[in-house]
Design a protein around this motif. Structure first.
Motif: not given
Length: 271
Positions: A13-24
């Motif tokens: 979930n942390l990896l997914m959230l980091c990717f999400l934060q980078a995109v957004l």
């Protein structure tokens, strides 16, 4: 307690959230880079640093509040029922997205209009130094929170483990600190990309207004809460469409710049 957090699920979930934060966070970083140039030149770097630091701290506070008040914030506090004109619910997220969208559109249009009216670059530099460092920091913090609202809502949908969510926000803040100076320096050396950045911010404002139309419906899982104007539902632009538009804008700018250089080279060769 710490060992309980180190699970495969939480790390995923942390990896997914980091990717999400980078995109957004792309549009957020763009706004910080452009807005920081409005501060006095000597304070621009510190404005970016403190603007991001304060915004990240407040984003964690916002996250904590939303994790605990998500149901209360989701509930519409007003429902329009003017059939054929405007219908649908309005909650806290609706207000945030409308305010943020209008402000970003206003900022982008104002700066684009300014660029069309300047006669000398010196005038433009003086204009950019027209705001105090404190004013610019406050604007960066305020807009960072508006941008954060969407990403925090998306993050909570992935996991409700607060330490994992907070760590993702802190890592995204560190990434912005590392990239902000480089992005600003690039925009200063390539002024045509600043115009491109302002047009991207204009699209971001439209995206936020579209998000406002569905905020209450998504929060309550009730499609009847979606805003309708004159019988037409307000549908947000998908993130895929947004990033495709950004890629097209960059491609057009790169091709146009290359073509302009080629024309100038041919003119010099003929002379």
């Amino acid at each position: 307690m710490f060992a309980e957090l180190l699970t495969v699920e939480n790390l995923g979930n942390l990896l997914m959230l980091c990717f999400l934060q980078a995109v957004l966070g792309f549009d957020n970083l763009l706004y910080i880079s452009i807005e920081s140039q409005r501060a006095p030149v000597a304070h621009q770097r510190s404005v970016r640093f403190w603007g991001i630091i304060i915004a990240v701290v407040l984003r964690v506070v916002l996250l904590f509040a939303m994790v605990n008040l998500i149901d209360a914030l989701a509930e519409p506090f007003y429902v329009f029922d003017w059939e054929g004109v405007i219908t649908g619910g309005v909650n806290f997220a609706t207000v945030v997205f409308i305010f943020g969208g209008i402000f970003i559109i206003y900022t982008a249009v104002k700066e684009i209009a300014h660029m069309l009216t300047i006669d000398h670059l010196e005038t433009d530099v003086q204009h950019k130094s027209g705001k105090s460092a404190t004013q610019v920091v406050m604007l960066i913090v305020m807009m960072n929170l508006i941008f954060s609202f969407d990403s925090v809502l998306s993050a909570i949908a992935i996991t409700d483990v607060f330490p994992v969510l907070a760590l993702a926000i802190l890592l995204s803040g560190a990434a912005m600190l590392l990239l902000a100076d480089g992005v600003t320096a690039f925009l200063e050396k390539n002024r045509m990309y600043e115009v491109l950045g302002l047009f991207i911010l204009l699209i971001v404002g439209v995206v936020l207004l579209g998000e406002a139309g569905q905020a209450a419906a998504h929060a309550t899982h009730d499609k009847t809460m979606a805003l309708h104007f004159f019988g037409y539902e307000v549908i947000p632009m998908s993130k895929t469409t947004f990033y495709f538009s950004v890629i097209v804008l960059f491609a057009v700018e790169i091709l146009q710049s290359g073509y302009s250089r080629k024309l100038n080279a041919e003119r010099h060769a003929h002379h």
